[in-house]
Every structure is written in C-alpha cells, then in structure tokens.
Write a protein that holds these residues in place. Structure first.
Motif, PDB file in Angstrom:
ATOM      1  N   CYS A  14       0.835  -1.209   0.000  1.00 47.86           N
ATOM      2  CA  CYS A  14       0.000   0.000   0.000  1.00 47.86           C
ATOM      3  C   CYS A  14       0.869   1.258   0.000  1.00 47.86           C
ATOM      4  N   ILE A  15       1.902   1.272   0.812  1.00 43.16           N
ATOM      5  CA  ILE A  15       2.808   2.420   0.851  1.00 43.16           C
ATOM      6  C   ILE A  15       3.539   2.562  -0.467  1.00 43.16           C
ATOM      7  N   PHE A  16       3.986   1.452  -1.039  1.00 41.88           N
ATOM      8  CA  PHE A  16       4.708   1.481  -2.311  1.00 41.88           C
ATOM      9  C   PHE A  16       3.822   2.007  -3.431  1.00 41.88           C
ATOM     10  N   ILE A  17       2.584   1.547  -3.505  1.00 42.02           N
ATOM     11  CA  ILE A  17       1.679   1.968  -4.574  1.00 42.02           C
ATOM     12  C   ILE A  17       1.318   3.439  -4.436  1.00 42.02           C
ATOM     13  N   THR A  18       0.988   3.888  -3.247  1.00 43.09           N
ATOM     14  CA  THR A  18       0.622   5.296  -3.072  1.00 43.09           C
ATOM     15  C   THR A  18       1.825   6.214  -3.216  1.00 43.09           C
ATOM     16  N   GLY A  19       2.995   5.769  -2.828  1.00 43.78           N
ATOM     17  CA  GLY A  19       4.203   6.584  -2.966  1.00 43.78           C
ATOM     18  C   GLY A  19       4.596   6.784  -4.412  1.00 43.78           C
ATOM     19  N   THR A  20       4.558   5.726  -5.217  1.00 44.58           N
ATOM     20  CA  THR A  20       4.920   5.859  -6.626  1.00 44.58           C
ATOM     21  C   THR A  20       3.829   6.570  -7.413  1.00 44.58           C
ATOM     22  N   ASN A  21       2.589   6.439  -7.001  1.00 41.14           N
ATOM     23  CA  ASN A  21       1.490   7.097  -7.691  1.00 41.14           C
ATOM     24  C   ASN A  21       1.591   8.614  -7.553  1.00 41.14           C
ATOM     25  N   SER A  22       1.923   9.095  -6.381  1.00 40.54           N
ATOM     26  CA  SER A  22       2.020  10.538  -6.192  1.00 40.54           C
ATOM     27  C   SER A  22       3.239  11.111  -6.900  1.00 40.54           C
ATOM     28  N   MET A  23       4.317  10.353  -7.019  1.00 44.59           N
ATOM     29  CA  MET A  23       5.504  10.824  -7.704  1.00 44.59           C
ATOM     30  C   MET A  23       5.323  10.823  -9.219  1.00 44.59           C
ATOM     31  N   ALA A  24       4.467   9.961  -9.737  1.00 41.65           N
ATOM     32  CA  ALA A  24       4.294   9.860 -11.181  1.00 41.65           C
ATOM     33  C   ALA A  24       3.636  11.102 -11.764  1.00 41.65           C
ATOM     34  N   TYR A  25       2.851  11.813 -10.982  1.00 36.64           N
ATOM     35  CA  TYR A  25       2.141  12.974 -11.488  1.00 36.64           C
ATOM     36  C   TYR A  25       2.778  14.300 -11.084  1.00 36.64           C
ATOM     37  N   SER A  26       3.877  14.263 -10.371  1.00 42.39           N
ATOM     38  CA  SER A  26       4.524  15.516 -10.002  1.00 42.39           C
ATOM     39  C   SER A  26       5.250  16.081 -11.211  1.00 42.39           C
ATOM     40  N   GLU A  27       5.228  17.398 -11.324  1.00 38.84           N
ATOM     41  CA  GLU A  27       5.850  18.061 -12.468  1.00 38.84           C
ATOM     42  C   GLU A  27       7.236  18.542 -12.063  1.00 38.84           C
ATOM     43  N   PRO A  28       8.247  18.330 -12.903  1.00 39.56           N
ATOM     44  CA  PRO A  28       9.593  18.789 -12.564  1.00 39.56           C
ATOM     45  C   PRO A  28       9.628  20.307 -12.375  1.00 39.56           C
ATOM     46  N   ILE A  29      10.498  20.744 -11.500  1.00 43.25           N
ATOM     47  CA  ILE A  29      10.583  22.159 -11.167  1.00 43.25           C
ATOM     48  C   ILE A  29      10.953  23.005 -12.385  1.00 43.25           C
ATOM     49  N   GLU A  30      11.730  22.436 -13.313  1.00 40.86           N
ATOM     50  CA  GLU A  30      12.109  23.183 -14.519  1.00 40.86           C
ATOM     51  C   GLU A  30      10.889  23.539 -15.348  1.00 40.86           C
ATOM     52  N   ASN A  31       9.932  22.605 -15.443  1.00 40.81           N
ATOM     53  CA  ASN A  31       8.711  22.872 -16.204  1.00 40.81           C
ATOM     54  C   ASN A  31       7.879  23.958 -15.540  1.00 40.81           C
ATOM     55  N   LEU A  32       7.840  23.948 -14.213  1.00 43.31           N
ATOM     56  CA  LEU A  32       7.087  24.973 -13.498  1.00 43.31           C
ATOM     57  C   LEU A  32       7.734  26.352 -13.658  1.00 43.31           C
ATOM     58  N   ILE A  33       9.049  26.404 -13.597  1.00 40.18           N
ATOM     59  CA  ILE A  33       9.755  27.674 -13.777  1.00 40.18           C
ATOM     60  C   ILE A  33       9.537  28.198 -15.189  1.00 40.18           C
ATOM     61  N   GLU A  34       9.623  27.312 -16.189  1.00 41.50           N
ATOM     62  CA  GLU A  34       9.394  27.734 -17.570  1.00 41.50           C
ATOM     63  C   GLU A  34       7.973  28.259 -17.749  1.00 41.50           C
ATOM     64  N   ALA A  35       6.994  27.571 -17.186  1.00 38.49           N
ATOM     65  CA  ALA A  35       5.600  28.006 -17.308  1.00 38.49           C
ATOM     66  C   ALA A  35       5.384  29.359 -16.640  1.00 38.49           C
ATOM     67  N   SER A  36       6.006  29.570 -15.488  1.00 33.74           N
ATOM     68  CA  SER A  36       5.826  30.856 -14.810  1.00 33.74           C
ATOM     69  C   SER A  36       6.510  31.988 -15.567  1.00 33.74           C
ATOM     70  N   LEU A  37       7.689  31.726 -16.149  1.00 35.31           N
ATOM     71  CA  LEU A  37       8.369  32.751 -16.939  1.00 35.31           C
ATOM     72  C   LEU A  37       7.583  33.074 -18.206  1.00 35.31           C
ATOM     73  N   LEU A  38       7.051  32.056 -18.863  1.00 31.30           N
ATOM     74  CA  LEU A  38       6.229  32.291 -20.052  1.00 31.30           C
ATOM     75  C   LEU A  38       4.963  33.069 -19.719  1.00 31.30           C
ATOM     76  N   GLN A  39       4.410  32.809 -18.544  1.00 29.88           N
ATOM     77  CA  GLN A  39       3.232  33.567 -18.117  1.00 29.88           C
ATOM     78  C   GLN A  39       3.587  35.040 -17.920  1.00 29.88           C
ATOM     79  N   GLN A  40       4.746  35.317 -17.346  1.00 24.59           N
ATOM     80  CA  GLN A  40       5.187  36.700 -17.154  1.00 24.59           C
ATOM     81  C   GLN A  40       5.507  37.382 -18.485  1.00 24.59           C
ATOM     82  N   LEU A  41       6.001  36.617 -19.452  1.00 26.09           N
ATOM     83  CA  LEU A  41       6.365  37.169 -20.758  1.00 26.09           C
ATOM     84  C   LEU A  41       5.205  37.197 -21.742  1.00 26.09           C
TER      85      LEU A  41
END
Length: 131
Positions: A14-41
C-alpha cells in the motif's frame, strides 16, 4: 504464513503503490519555472506577434523557451561599451522563445531586457514553416 507477516506485506505494498502514484504525477521544477516565466512574458509575446503579423488578435498554439543566455555589458573604460541602456558591467538576459502558430508557422522570438527598467522587448525574430 503468519497473519502478522501478511499484514506487513500488505502495508508495504500500500505504501509502495501510493508513494509511486504521487511521484508519477509531479511536475519537474524546470517545467514549473518555464511556465511561470512564459506567463510573465505573455504580454511581450502577444505584442511581438501583433507587430510581426499586423494582427489585432494573434493566436498561437504553443510556446517553448529554447535558450536563456546571460550577458554582461563591458566594464572597461578603454573598450567601447555595448550599445545598451544597462549600466556598464550590468547583467542582462536574452531569451529565445519558439511560438507555434495555428497557420503551420513557427516564430522564434528573441527577447532582451537590457534597458534601464529591465523590461523585456523584442530584439529579433525568425519565421519558419513546419511543413
């Protein structure tokens, strides 16, 4: 098998399944930074597209930052300074963005912020077809 061992194995899975499930949908920080910069630009991108295509309402499907370059103005007094408004020795950035238009064209926008107010503006552009 003992009941305690079965319960421990179930808890582990149960811990293994829920732990990998939450990590599979996390977005890398680089993508978030790019999206925020594009929003500002976004206002600069829209103004640039309006000026290039002479349209009041420009439309595009996607945008992507392909390079960010840090530049310096020249510090030495014996060399000629670059023709920028930034103070000698100041850092400024040059960002290259590719915008996918809805008419099968891509536009590469070169934005700089070397003015005294550090606001980005269109420095140059290239239009190329995706066909």
């Amino acid at each position: 098998m003992s009941r305690k061992l079965v319960i421990n194995i179930l808890i582990f899975f149960c811990i293994f399944i829920t732990g990998t499930n939450s990590m599979a949908y996390s977005e890398p920080i680089e993508n978030l930074i790019e999206a925020s910069l594009l929003q500002q630009l976004h206002p600069v991108i829209m103004t640039a597209l309006r000026n290039i295509y002479k349209e009041e309402y420009s439309q595009y499907g996607c945008e992507r930052i392909i390079s960010i370059n840090e530049r310096l103005t020249i510090k030495n007094t014996d060399h000629r300074a670059r023709p920028v408004d930034a103070i000698h020795g100041a850092k400024y950035f040059e960002i290259t963005i590719v915008v996918c238009r809805t008419d099968a064209e891509n536009v590469e926008l070169i934005l700089k912020n070397d003015t005294a107010t550090a606001q980005y503006y269109l420095s140059g552009y290239k239009i190329f077809s995706t066909k």
